[in-house]
Design a protein around this motif. Sequence first.
Motif, PDB file in Angstrom:
ATOM      1  N   CYS A  37       0.853  -1.191   0.000  1.00 58.97           N
ATOM      2  CA  CYS A  37       0.000   0.000   0.000  1.00 58.97           C
ATOM      3  C   CYS A  37       0.892   1.245   0.000  1.00 58.97           C
ATOM      4  O   CYS A  37       1.996   1.231   0.551  1.00 58.97           O
ATOM      5  N   TYR A  38       0.392   2.310  -0.578  1.00 60.69           N
ATOM      6  CA  TYR A  38       1.076   3.601  -0.503  1.00 60.69           C
ATOM      7  C   TYR A  38       0.784   4.192   0.872  1.00 60.69           C
ATOM      8  O   TYR A  38      -0.370   4.225   1.314  1.00 60.69           O
ATOM      9  N   ILE A  39       1.827   4.684   1.560  1.00 59.93           N
ATOM     10  CA  ILE A  39       1.676   5.166   2.933  1.00 59.93           C
ATOM     11  C   ILE A  39       1.518   6.682   2.968  1.00 59.93           C
ATOM     12  O   ILE A  39       2.324   7.420   2.388  1.00 59.93           O
ATOM     13  N   VAL A  40       0.467   7.134   3.657  1.00 62.02           N
ATOM     14  CA  VAL A  40       0.312   8.550   3.994  1.00 62.02           C
ATOM     15  C   VAL A  40       0.194   8.619   5.512  1.00 62.02           C
ATOM     16  O   VAL A  40      -0.767   8.101   6.095  1.00 62.02           O
ATOM     17  N   THR A  41       1.169   9.241   6.157  1.00 60.71           N
ATOM     18  CA  THR A  41       1.151   9.307   7.617  1.00 60.71           C
ATOM     19  C   THR A  41       1.873  10.558   8.088  1.00 60.71           C
ATOM     20  O   THR A  41       2.340  11.359   7.276  1.00 60.71           O
ATOM     21  N   THR A  42       1.946  10.722   9.399  1.00 55.88           N
ATOM     22  CA  THR A  42       2.535  11.924   9.982  1.00 55.88           C
ATOM     23  C   THR A  42       3.961  11.657  10.438  1.00 55.88           C
ATOM     24  O   THR A  42       4.387  10.511  10.586  1.00 55.88           O
ATOM     25  N   ALA A  43       4.677  12.747  10.708  1.00 57.72           N
ATOM     26  CA  ALA A  43       6.068  12.653  11.175  1.00 57.72           C
ATOM     27  C   ALA A  43       6.085  12.363  12.671  1.00 57.72           C
ATOM     28  O   ALA A  43       6.705  13.064  13.466  1.00 57.72           O
ATOM     29  N   ASP A  64      10.026   9.393  -2.257  1.00 60.55           N
ATOM     30  CA  ASP A  64       9.992   8.257  -3.180  1.00 60.55           C
ATOM     31  C   ASP A  64       9.347   7.032  -2.553  1.00 60.55           C
ATOM     32  O   ASP A  64       8.988   6.092  -3.258  1.00 60.55           O
ATOM     33  N   TYR A  65       9.220   7.030  -1.233  1.00 63.76           N
ATOM     34  CA  TYR A  65       8.704   5.874  -0.504  1.00 63.76           C
ATOM     35  C   TYR A  65       7.269   6.074   0.008  1.00 63.76           C
ATOM     36  O   TYR A  65       6.621   5.124   0.426  1.00 63.76           O
ATOM     37  N   GLY A  66       6.786   7.296  -0.015  1.00 67.53           N
ATOM     38  CA  GLY A  66       5.448   7.581   0.497  1.00 67.53           C
ATOM     39  C   GLY A  66       5.348   9.038   0.891  1.00 67.53           C
ATOM     40  O   GLY A  66       6.192   9.860   0.518  1.00 67.53           O
ATOM     41  N   THR A  67       4.331   9.364   1.662  1.00 70.94           N
ATOM     42  CA  THR A  67       4.102  10.752   2.073  1.00 70.94           C
ATOM     43  C   THR A  67       4.100  10.873   3.588  1.00 70.94           C
ATOM     44  O   THR A  67       3.326  10.196   4.273  1.00 70.94           O
ATOM     45  N   ILE A  68       4.988  11.733   4.092  1.00 71.40           N
ATOM     46  CA  ILE A  68       5.019  12.084   5.508  1.00 71.40           C
ATOM     47  C   ILE A  68       4.614  13.548   5.626  1.00 71.40           C
ATOM     48  O   ILE A  68       5.252  14.421   5.027  1.00 71.40           O
ATOM     49  N   ILE A  69       3.552  13.820   6.389  1.00 68.35           N
ATOM     50  CA  ILE A  69       3.136  15.210   6.617  1.00 68.35           C
ATOM     51  C   ILE A  69       3.518  15.608   8.046  1.00 68.35           C
ATOM     52  O   ILE A  69       3.648  14.769   8.927  1.00 68.35           O
ATOM     53  N   ASP A  99      -3.141  14.062  -3.689  1.00 68.83           N
ATOM     54  CA  ASP A  99      -1.961  13.815  -4.511  1.00 68.83           C
ATOM     55  C   ASP A  99      -1.754  12.312  -4.724  1.00 68.83           C
ATOM     56  O   ASP A  99      -1.431  11.870  -5.832  1.00 68.83           O
ATOM     57  N   ALA A 100      -1.966  11.536  -3.670  1.00 71.17           N
ATOM     58  CA  ALA A 100      -1.824  10.080  -3.784  1.00 71.17           C
ATOM     59  C   ALA A 100      -2.901   9.487  -4.691  1.00 71.17           C
ATOM     60  O   ALA A 100      -2.647   8.558  -5.464  1.00 71.17           O
ATOM     61  N   ILE A 101      -4.110  10.017  -4.603  1.00 72.43           N
ATOM     62  CA  ILE A 101      -5.210   9.532  -5.450  1.00 72.43           C
ATOM     63  C   ILE A 101      -4.928   9.824  -6.922  1.00 72.43           C
ATOM     64  O   ILE A 101      -5.140   8.973  -7.797  1.00 72.43           O
ATOM     65  N   ASP A 102      -4.419  11.018  -7.202  1.00 72.50           N
ATOM     66  CA  ASP A 102      -4.238  11.462  -8.588  1.00 72.50           C
ATOM     67  C   ASP A 102      -3.035  10.828  -9.284  1.00 72.50           C
ATOM     68  O   ASP A 102      -3.056  10.624 -10.501  1.00 72.50           O
ATOM     69  N   LYS A 152       3.218   7.131  -9.534  1.00 70.46           N
ATOM     70  CA  LYS A 152       4.065   7.507  -8.401  1.00 70.46           C
ATOM     71  C   LYS A 152       3.722   6.656  -7.186  1.00 70.46           C
ATOM     72  O   LYS A 152       4.614   6.173  -6.463  1.00 70.46           O
ATOM     73  N   ARG A 153       2.441   6.464  -6.973  1.00 70.83           N
ATOM     74  CA  ARG A 153       1.953   5.679  -5.834  1.00 70.83           C
ATOM     75  C   ARG A 153       2.449   4.241  -5.896  1.00 70.83           C
ATOM     76  O   ARG A 153       2.935   3.678  -4.907  1.00 70.83           O
ATOM     77  N   LYS A 154       2.364   3.630  -7.073  1.00 70.70           N
ATOM     78  CA  LYS A 154       2.757   2.228  -7.219  1.00 70.70           C
ATOM     79  C   LYS A 154       4.260   2.040  -7.063  1.00 70.70           C
ATOM     80  O   LYS A 154       4.713   1.072  -6.445  1.00 70.70           O
ATOM     81  N   LYS A 155       5.047   2.964  -7.618  1.00 73.38           N
ATOM     82  CA  LYS A 155       6.505   2.876  -7.492  1.00 73.38           C
ATOM     83  C   LYS A 155       6.923   3.010  -6.028  1.00 73.38           C
ATOM     84  O   LYS A 155       7.796   2.282  -5.540  1.00 73.38           O
ATOM     85  N   ALA A 156       6.309   3.947  -5.334  1.00 70.60           N
ATOM     86  CA  ALA A 156       6.641   4.161  -3.923  1.00 70.60           C
ATOM     87  C   ALA A 156       6.268   2.944  -3.079  1.00 70.60           C
ATOM     88  O   ALA A 156       7.026   2.540  -2.185  1.00 70.60           O
ATOM     89  N   ALA A 157       5.121   2.358  -3.369  1.00 70.55           N
ATOM     90  CA  ALA A 157       4.671   1.184  -2.617  1.00 70.55           C
ATOM     91  C   ALA A 157       5.653   0.024  -2.767  1.00 70.55           C
ATOM     92  O   ALA A 157       5.938  -0.699  -1.810  1.00 70.55           O
TER      93      ALA A 157
END
Length: 385
Positions: free
Chosen positions: A307-313, A325-330, A344-347, A351-356
Amino acid sequence: MANKKICIFSAQHLPHMGGVERYTYNLCKKLIEKGHEPVVVTSKIGDLPNFEIMHDTRIYRFNCYPFLKGRYPFLKKDAEYKKIISTLENEHFDLVIVNTRFYRHSLVGMKFAKKNHIPCITIEHGTSHLSVNNKVLDYFGSLYEHGLTMLDKKYCDHYYGVSLACNEWLKHFHIQAKGVLYNSIDVHEVEALRKNKCENYRELYKISKEATVITFTGRLLPEKGIPQLLNVMDEINKKYKDVYLFIAGEGDLEKMIDQRKNDHILPLGRIDFNHIVALLDDSDIFCLPSFSEGFSTSVLEAAACECYIVTTARGGSKELVINQDYGTIIDNNSEELLLPALEDAIDNIDKRKKAAKLCHKRVCEDFTWDTVESQIETIIENGGF
């Protein structure tokens, strides 16, 4: 290494579910696989027995007062307590492991080790004070935690975090960690479950392959950022009609989540590990907008399921998702940051698949129980260091 006997003090354990519980279970599983004998000492919450053998591991449970709906069990020093301690003192343990600092249970484990001349380590699982979302209670709770930690330091000298972020948090208590015993995952088990899925959630909920599925798994607590995630999901569904959110878990927010459910927000309640893997395998994005975390097992499971990761720092996630390159940290779980991160992850599907795939590779190489078990063996050989 010859077979060793390890006593693990953990204030909560299975069937109660949480990150610490899964850490203890998986560590025990790997220790047994390597020929060692773990024993878990925990709390008796509800109708559980004071002693049982679970997953080939002996479990002892102290009677307790289940404060905060069981989130903070406060052990009773009654006849059962004395019986369990007496039983343990008649055994010859090579190491005592204490999970977390801030329970009375933890201090008992440290004192037990010191009295019986057993090397002892404490594993830190958090990166902030325990919160009950009440400023007054949180303030007094932090004072209590500082006081208890001062006592802890008299009985245990060797502390490790489940992430580097946990080790940074230990400095708040003037503790210098000895190293990291990373939260980890059995990637072979996950892969086997993915190949033999027990459920197809897209088919079950009539969600097309082209739709985007976001998933949250874990304890349903305010500090996990669930209210923010639900609010953002409402905004997303005004723009996207083919985005769905699954929420799997149990906790204080179950009723609130159930009230917010609709065609696109789908609460599942508590599901077992087999179904968690099946759900994550059917998901595109895993979102954990937490403001308090050690190193989430759920994030590791999601990465293992690509799965593509969206999480906090917060906590150790940024040690897995090391860059964009590995996911999204906010920075935090404000809705102003979470909404564009998810959009951004939805669109950006490619990018999402490569990062996953990159994140999956990193989990398989660097976050395994074999590594942690080997470190435990080294600690025993070195007398706690």
